[in-house]
Scaffold this active site. Structure first.
Site, PDB file in Angstrom:
ATOM      1  N   ARG A 177     -42.341 -19.700 -87.175  1.00  0.00           N
ATOM      2  CA  ARG A 177     -43.113 -19.833 -88.415  1.00  0.00           C
ATOM      3  C   ARG A 177     -44.379 -20.670 -88.198  1.00  0.00           C
ATOM      4  NH1 ARG A 177     -42.377 -19.780 -94.288  1.00  0.00           N
ATOM      5  NH2 ARG A 177     -43.140 -21.665 -95.257  1.00  0.00           N
ATOM      6  N   ILE A 220     -48.386 -19.139 -97.721  1.00  0.00           N
ATOM      7  CA  ILE A 220     -47.199 -18.575 -97.063  1.00  0.00           C
ATOM      8  C   ILE A 220     -46.027 -19.050 -97.921  1.00  0.00           C
ATOM      9  CG2 ILE A 220     -47.131 -20.551 -95.449  1.00  0.00           C
ATOM     10  CD1 ILE A 220     -45.759 -18.847 -93.393  1.00  0.00           C
ATOM     11  N   SER A 221     -45.093 -18.143 -98.217  1.00  0.00           N
ATOM     12  CA  SER A 221     -44.003 -18.486 -99.140  1.00  0.00           C
ATOM     13  C   SER A 221     -43.059 -19.532 -98.548  1.00  0.00           C
ATOM     14  CB  SER A 221     -43.187 -17.236 -99.476  1.00  0.00           C
ATOM     15  OG  SER A 221     -44.017 -16.229 -99.990  1.00  0.00           O
ATOM     16  N   GLN A 222     -42.362 -20.208 -99.456  1.00  0.00           N
ATOM     17  CA  GLN A 222     -41.302 -21.151 -99.072  1.00  0.00           C
ATOM     18  C   GLN A 222     -40.239 -20.383 -98.259  1.00  0.00           C
ATOM     19  OE1 GLN A 222     -38.870 -21.822-102.445  1.00  0.00           O
ATOM     20  NE2 GLN A 222     -37.940 -23.702-101.697  1.00  0.00           N
ATOM     21  N   PRO A 223     -39.703 -20.986 -97.197  1.00  0.00           N
ATOM     22  CA  PRO A 223     -38.710 -20.273 -96.369  1.00  0.00           C
ATOM     23  C   PRO A 223     -37.548 -19.680 -97.183  1.00  0.00           C
ATOM     24  CG  PRO A 223     -39.343 -22.329 -95.315  1.00  0.00           C
ATOM     25  CD  PRO A 223     -40.022 -22.323 -96.645  1.00  0.00           C
TER      26      PRO A 223
END
Ligand code: SAH
Length: 237
Positions: A56, A82-85
């Site tokens: 990531r 970028i989205s939260q995991p």
């Protein structure tokens, strides 16, 4: 000391520093998967394996790289994120992906989600409206060897007719309603996840399933995504 051993020692230090760095990222990634993903109930081994594998931090711009494995979205430039995991995990799991699937993603952003999909399925098509983001994602994906991802610059509201039908569609920007074109491009048995809602408000992540031309919609959870920008959406300028 002669010149040769000095060079050798320097090289050894550089290599071992790089290795230490790499194992630090691997440890952080492992912690992320355990504490943020598995601890919250994600069980699909396809998803957890992919998240253990994809680096990531290489998709996160250098300024924010140190925070790559934190429990939050991060800026990727152009006012996008970028989205939260955990959000990546929950959306990917909801699609019930199979190895041979062909998947469409709308909103390439950093390319991270596309890499996760590419670890699981055979073919990934991803559309990004901001050219600089699409180009950056494409080059990172290529560098990392994801030859099963095709990136296109364009307006994903219209889907990607050329490669339809898709077994699954993941939308990572929020339209005010579910685009009919995307429903049309789902194959029989197809699944789609899409965050639906007005700009600036909390949206709802919806799972759509197409079964023998019946469309089933299941709200999954509240969420906040960047808005989908499209000329197809009448109320936007
Ligand atoms: N999936 C991404 C995160 C996406 S953020 C990742 O893993 O990093 C949402 C992205 O959707 C932004 O990059 C934004 O530019 C893009 N976007 C917004 N409207 C779009 C549209 N109509 N078509 C394609 N991409 C769009």
């Amino acid at each position: 000391m002669t010149r040769l051993p000095v060079v050798a020692v320097f090289l050894l230090i550089t290599i071992s520093l790089a290795a230490t760095n790499e194992s630090r990222w691997t440890r952080e990634r492992e912690k992320m998967v355990r504490n943020q993903v598995e601890a919250r109930g994600i069980v699909d081994p396809n998803v957890t394996l992919a998240m253990r594998k994809v680096p990531r931090h290489l998709f996160v711009p250098e300024d924010f790289r140190a925070f790559s494995y934190r429990d939050s979205p991060l800026p990727i430039g152009e006012n996008q994120t970028i989205s939260q995991p955990y959000m990546v995990a929950i959306m990917t799991e909801a699609l019930h992906l199979l190895e041979g699937d062909r998947v469409l993603e709308i909103g390439t952003g950093s390319g991270y989600q596309a890499a996760i999909l590419a670890e699981i399925v055979e073919e990934v098509y991803t559309v990004e409206i901001i050219p600089s983001l699409a180009l950056r994602a494409d080059s990172i994906l290529k560098e990392l060897g994801y030859s099963n991802v095709v990136v296109k610059i364009g307006d994903g509201y219209a889907g990607w007719e050329e490669y339809a039908p898709f077994d699954a569609i993941m939308v990572t920007c929020a339209p005010p309603h579910v685009p009919q074109s995307l429903i049309d491009q789902l194959g029989d048995g197809g699944r789609m996840v899409v965050p639906v809602g007005e700009e600036g408000k909390v949206q709802t992540l919806i799972l759509i399933e197409k079964i023998a031309d019946q469309i089933l919609q299941t709200p999954l959870l509240p969420c906040v995504f960047v808005p989908m920008r499209s000329n197809h959406i009448p109320q936007q300028e």
